[in-house]
Design an enzyme around this catalytic site. Structure first.
Site, PDB file in Angstrom:
ATOM      1  N   ASP A 265      43.311  30.761  36.946  1.00  0.00           N
ATOM      2  CA  ASP A 265      42.398  29.614  36.950  1.00  0.00           C
ATOM      3  C   ASP A 265      42.045  29.154  35.544  1.00  0.00           C
ATOM      4  O   ASP A 265      41.289  28.200  35.368  1.00  0.00           O
ATOM      5  CB  ASP A 265      41.127  29.918  37.755  1.00  0.00           C
ATOM      6  CG  ASP A 265      40.578  31.303  37.498  1.00  0.00           C
ATOM      7  OD1 ASP A 265      41.053  31.957  36.552  1.00  0.00           O
ATOM      8  OD2 ASP A 265      39.693  31.738  38.245  1.00  0.00           O
TER       9      ASP A 265
ATOM     10  N   ASP B  45      44.810  34.461  33.214  1.00  0.00           N
ATOM     11  CA  ASP B  45      44.238  34.295  34.553  1.00  0.00           C
ATOM     12  C   ASP B  45      44.674  32.961  35.146  1.00  0.00           C
ATOM     13  O   ASP B  45      44.749  31.948  34.440  1.00  0.00           O
ATOM     14  CB  ASP B  45      42.715  34.370  34.498  1.00  0.00           C
ATOM     15  CG  ASP B  45      42.210  35.803  34.432  1.00  0.00           C
ATOM     16  OD1 ASP B  45      43.044  36.726  34.410  1.00  0.00           O
ATOM     17  OD2 ASP B  45      40.982  36.006  34.388  1.00  0.00           O
TER      18      ASP B  45
ATOM     19  N   ARG C 195      32.038  27.072  31.857  1.00  0.00           N
ATOM     20  CA  ARG C 195      31.822  28.520  31.855  1.00  0.00           C
ATOM     21  C   ARG C 195      31.544  28.965  30.432  1.00  0.00           C
ATOM     22  O   ARG C 195      32.186  28.480  29.494  1.00  0.00           O
ATOM     23  CB  ARG C 195      33.048  29.242  32.421  1.00  0.00           C
ATOM     24  CG  ARG C 195      32.808  30.701  32.771  1.00  0.00           C
ATOM     25  CD  ARG C 195      34.027  31.279  33.456  1.00  0.00           C
ATOM     26  NE  ARG C 195      33.828  32.689  33.759  1.00  0.00           N
ATOM     27  CZ  ARG C 195      34.787  33.513  34.162  1.00  0.00           C
ATOM     28  NH1 ARG C 195      36.016  33.068  34.314  1.00  0.00           N
ATOM     29  NH2 ARG C 195      34.535  34.777  34.421  1.00  0.00           N
TER      30      ARG C 195
ATOM     31  N   ASP D  62      39.196  45.308  32.922  1.00  0.00           N
ATOM     32  CA  ASP D  62      39.725  44.717  31.699  1.00  0.00           C
ATOM     33  C   ASP D  62      38.998  45.243  30.465  1.00  0.00           C
ATOM     34  O   ASP D  62      39.602  45.428  29.407  1.00  0.00           O
ATOM     35  CB  ASP D  62      39.663  43.187  31.757  1.00  0.00           C
ATOM     36  CG  ASP D  62      38.286  42.665  32.142  1.00  0.00           C
ATOM     37  OD1 ASP D  62      37.416  43.459  32.551  1.00  0.00           O
ATOM     38  OD2 ASP D  62      38.081  41.434  32.048  1.00  0.00           O
TER      39      ASP D  62
END
Length: 397
Positions: free
Chosen positions: A99, A97, A131, A183
Site C-alpha cells: 500500500d 509494502d 500517515r 519488523d
C-alpha cells in the site's frame, strides 16, 4: 542460461492491497535504476480482493523480472517477507509494502550509497501520505553511521535496503510468531550486526501511505501483541548489547514507542480489568529492563508515567493522565540559581506519594524554554541526576 544477478530484489508482501497496489507497482516500474537491475518477488498472502490477479497481470505485461507467489493467509507480514527473502537473488533486498510506494530514483540512490560505502543497511528518507512518518533521522545525509551514533533506532520498519549476503550470513529473518513488531526486531538486529548503516536524508525514497480503510496491521492488533513485541525487542537488545550506556540508549526505543502508549490517554477509558491486565503484562518488562539511566533519557511526563507503572500504582497514573489531559504544561520550579528545573506534575513533593524529586527533574533539552533557566554545568548536572536516579529508580536485585 544463467540469468545475470540483479542489483536489488524488491520483496512485496501483499494482502487485500487493492487499489493501493496499482500505484505501488507503478513506482517500482518507474525506477531509474533500469529493469535489468531489478527483480520483484510479490507474495499474495491469501487475498480475496483481486490482489493476486492484479499481480499476475502486472507480471505478464511488465519488462521487470517479476515472480508472483500465491499462498494461504499467514496471519501477518513476516511470513510473506520471509518467503520473498528466501527466493531473492539480488545483491540487495528492499521490502516494499503493497500500500506504499517508492520515490523516484529511490533504488538507484540507495544501491549507489551502499556500494560507495560498503554499508549493509541503507535508510532512504520517508514522507507520509495521510500517515505520520518518522522524522528525527532525516536531519542530514550520513554516508556511514551506526545505531549508537544516530537516531535511526526510531525507524525500525522494514522498508530499507539490506545487503542480502549480510542477512544470509547472520540468518536474519522475520519472527512470524509476532502479530506486530516483527519488523522492529528484524531491523534492530540488522542495525546491531551491520558493518555500517547509511542514511539518505536529502531525497524522498519512500512514501508511507495511510489507507482510508485503516487496514494497517499495527493499528488492529490490540494491546497484548504490543507487549509481546516490546518484550521481544527488549530481550534482543539485552542479549546483543552489554549493560551500560549503549544498551540504555537503545532501550529507550521500546519503552517510549511500544510500551508507553499503553499507558497514555487510552488508559483513562480502559476498564479496571484491562488496566490490571496491562500492568501485569508490563511488570516483568519493568523489572527486567527499567533502570534509572533509561528513565533519565526520557522527558519528565514519560519517565513519571513509566515509573508509576513499575510501582504498580494505577491510581496515581490516572491522576497524572487527567492532569495532562486538562493542562498544557505543568508549573516549573527553579532551584540552585536557575540551574535546576523541576516540572510539577501531580504528586511532586507529596510525601504521601513518596516519589523522588529526580522523577520531576527536567533535562536541559526540556528546560531550555523555561524563563530564568541557566544552562550551566549541564554535563555535571546530568551525571548527578543519573547517579541519583540509579539509586532511587533501579529495582533492588
Amino acid at each position: 542460461m544463467t540469468l545475470a544477478q540483479p542489483d536489488v530484489t524488491v520483496v512485496i508482501g501483499a494482502y487485500e492491497a487493492m487499489p493501493y497496489l496499482v500505484a505501488c507497482l507503478a513506482s517500482v516500474e518507474a525506477q531509474t535504476i533500469g529493469p535489468a537491475r531489478i527483480e520483484v518477488i510479490a507474495v499474495d498472502d491469501g487475498s480475496a480482493d483481486g490482489t493476486g490477479e492484479y499481480l499476475e497481470e502486472f507480471a505478464a505485461r511488465t519488462r521487470l523480472d517479476v515472480t508472483v507467489i500465491r499462498q494461504d493467509n499467514s496471519g501477518g507480514p513476516g511470513g510473506p517477507r520471509n518467503v520473498g527473502l528466501g527466493k531473492a537473488r539480488g545483491r540487495y533486498v528492499f521490502f516494499l509494502d503493497a500500500d506504499d510506494r517508492l520515490g523516484p530514483e529511490a533504488l538507484a540512490r540507495m544501491v549507489a550509497m551502499a556500494d560507495r560505502n560498503g554499508t549493509d543497511v541503507v535508510l532512504g528518507r520517508v514522507e507520509g501520505v495521510n500517515r505520520k512518518p518518522p522524522t528525527s533521522m532525516w536531519g542530514q545525509t550520513l554516508e556511514r553511521t551506526d545505531v549508537f551514533s544516530s537516531t535511526i533506532k526510531f525507524t525500525l520498519s522494514a522498508q530499507k535496503l539490506f545487503r542480502r549476503t549480510f542477512l544470509e550470513r547472520h540468518g536474519i529473518r522475520f519472527d512470524e510468531s509476532l502479530w506486530t513488531g516483527e519488523d522492529a526486531l528484524f531491523t534492530m538486529e540488522a542495525y546491531l550486526r551491520a558493518d555500517g548503516v547509511s542514511v539518505i536524508a536529502d531525497h524522498t525514497c519512500y512514501y508511507l501511505v495511510g489507507r482510508e480503510d485503516g487496514k494497517h496491521v499495527t493499528k488492529t492488533g490490540g494491546h497484548t501483541p504490543r507487549f509481546d513485541s516490546a518484550r521481544a525487542l527488549m530481550n534482543l537488545i539485552a542479549d546483543m548489547v552489554p549493560p551500560g550506556a549503549r544498551r540504555d540508549a537503545l532501550m529507550v526505543r521500546p519503552f517510549l514507542v511500544t510500551l508507553l502508549p499503553q499507558f497514555g490517554p487510552t488508559f483513562l477509558t480502559d476498564t479496571e480489568a484491562l488496566r490490571r491486565e496491562k500492568l501485569e503484562l508490563a511488570r516483568p518488562l519493568m523489572d527486567a529492563h527499567w533502570t534509572g539511566e533509561v528513565a533519565h533519557r526520557l522527558r519528565v511526563h514519560e519517565r513519571l508515567r513509566l515509573q508509576l507503572v513499575a510501582m504498580g500504582r494505577p491510581d496515581l497514573l490516572v491522576e497524572v493522565l487527567e492532569f495532562m489531559r486538562t493542562k498544557d504544561t505543568p508549573r516549573a520550579v527553579l532551584e540552585k540559581g536557575g540551574r535546576r528545573v523541576y516540572f510539577a506534575y501531580p504528586f511532586f513533593r507529596d510525601r504521601s506519594a513518596g516519589l523522588p524529586d529526580s522523577l520531576y527533574l527536567a533535562e536541559p533539552r526540556e528546560a531550555r524554554h523555561v524563563a530564568g533557566y541557566r544552562e550551566v554545568g549541564v554535563d555535571q548536572l546530568l551525571r548527578r541526576a543519573v547517579r541519583k536516579a540509579r539509586r532511587v529508580l533501579t529495582p533492588a536485585a
